[in-house]
Write a protein that holds these residues in place. Sequence first.
Motif, mmCIF file in Angstrom:
data_model
loop_
_atom_site.group_PDB
_atom_site.id
_atom_site.type_symbol
_atom_site.label_atom_id
_atom_site.label_comp_id
_atom_site.label_asym_id
_atom_site.label_seq_id
_atom_site.Cartn_x
_atom_site.Cartn_y
_atom_site.Cartn_z
ATOM 1 N N GLN A 14 -8.496 2.848 26.127
ATOM 2 C CA GLN A 14 -7.354 3.760 26.064
ATOM 3 C C GLN A 14 -7.092 4.179 24.617
ATOM 4 O O GLN A 14 -6.834 5.357 24.339
ATOM 5 C CB GLN A 14 -6.107 3.096 26.648
ATOM 6 N N LEU A 15 -7.171 3.216 23.692
ATOM 7 C CA LEU A 15 -6.969 3.512 22.279
ATOM 8 C C LEU A 15 -8.033 4.495 21.785
ATOM 9 O O LEU A 15 -7.716 5.498 21.140
ATOM 10 C CB LEU A 15 -7.012 2.234 21.447
ATOM 11 N N ALA A 16 -9.292 4.221 22.103
ATOM 12 C CA ALA A 16 -10.383 5.105 21.686
ATOM 13 C C ALA A 16 -10.171 6.513 22.243
ATOM 14 O O ALA A 16 -10.354 7.502 21.521
ATOM 15 C CB ALA A 16 -11.728 4.533 22.141
ATOM 16 N N ALA A 17 -9.781 6.606 23.501
ATOM 17 C CA ALA A 17 -9.563 7.912 24.128
ATOM 18 C C ALA A 17 -8.425 8.666 23.436
ATOM 19 O O ALA A 17 -8.504 9.891 23.243
ATOM 20 C CB ALA A 17 -9.264 7.747 25.615
ATOM 21 N N GLN A 18 -7.383 7.958 23.046
ATOM 22 C CA GLN A 18 -6.252 8.623 22.407
ATOM 23 C C GLN A 18 -6.584 9.062 20.982
ATOM 24 O O GLN A 18 -6.171 10.141 20.553
ATOM 25 C CB GLN A 18 -5.022 7.718 22.447
ATOM 26 N N ILE A 19 -7.344 8.256 20.260
ATOM 27 C CA ILE A 19 -7.774 8.674 18.923
ATOM 28 C C ILE A 19 -8.713 9.872 19.045
ATOM 29 O O ILE A 19 -8.611 10.836 18.289
ATOM 30 C CB ILE A 19 -8.427 7.511 18.157
ATOM 31 N N GLU A 20 -9.616 9.819 20.020
ATOM 32 C CA GLU A 20 -10.514 10.953 20.258
ATOM 33 C C GLU A 20 -9.714 12.217 20.548
ATOM 34 O O GLU A 20 -10.010 13.290 20.017
ATOM 35 C CB GLU A 20 -11.455 10.663 21.426
ATOM 36 N N GLU A 21 -8.691 12.111 21.370
ATOM 37 C CA GLU A 21 -7.853 13.270 21.699
ATOM 38 C C GLU A 21 -7.171 13.811 20.442
ATOM 39 O O GLU A 21 -7.062 15.022 20.256
ATOM 40 C CB GLU A 21 -6.815 12.891 22.761
#
Length: 127
Positions: A14-21
């Motif tokens: 979830q953290l990786a996805a949010q940083i990617e976003e």
Amino acid sequence: MQFDFDGSAPLYQQLAAQIEEMIFTGGFDEGVQVPSTTQLSQQLHINPATVLKGMNMLVDECLLEKRRGLGMFVRPGARQKIMERRKDNFYNDYVKKLLVEAAKLGITKEHLIELIERGEHDGTIKH
């Protein structure tokens, strides 16, 4: 950032996805340093190892780079890499299914184009 602690996706994903976003939408520009593992873990109240695991995912995907003694930075070309991957996913997740369903319904290419244009004209598609 918000997390679904009860969801099926692990927090590091979830953290990786949010940083990617954030990279994709311009929250973190290319070449800019992202907050440190310690900063994020304190701010988000999650384990530093979890934060590091999520950030390392982005390093593995060539979206972030580690600079020894300096921290993590958004790699040049990261936004474009995300865009290309999302375009591929869009094709695989939506367009292919649309074409299969259209074929089942006997909808021609020309009719699909008309439907897309109708969506543009009736406000469904916003530019």
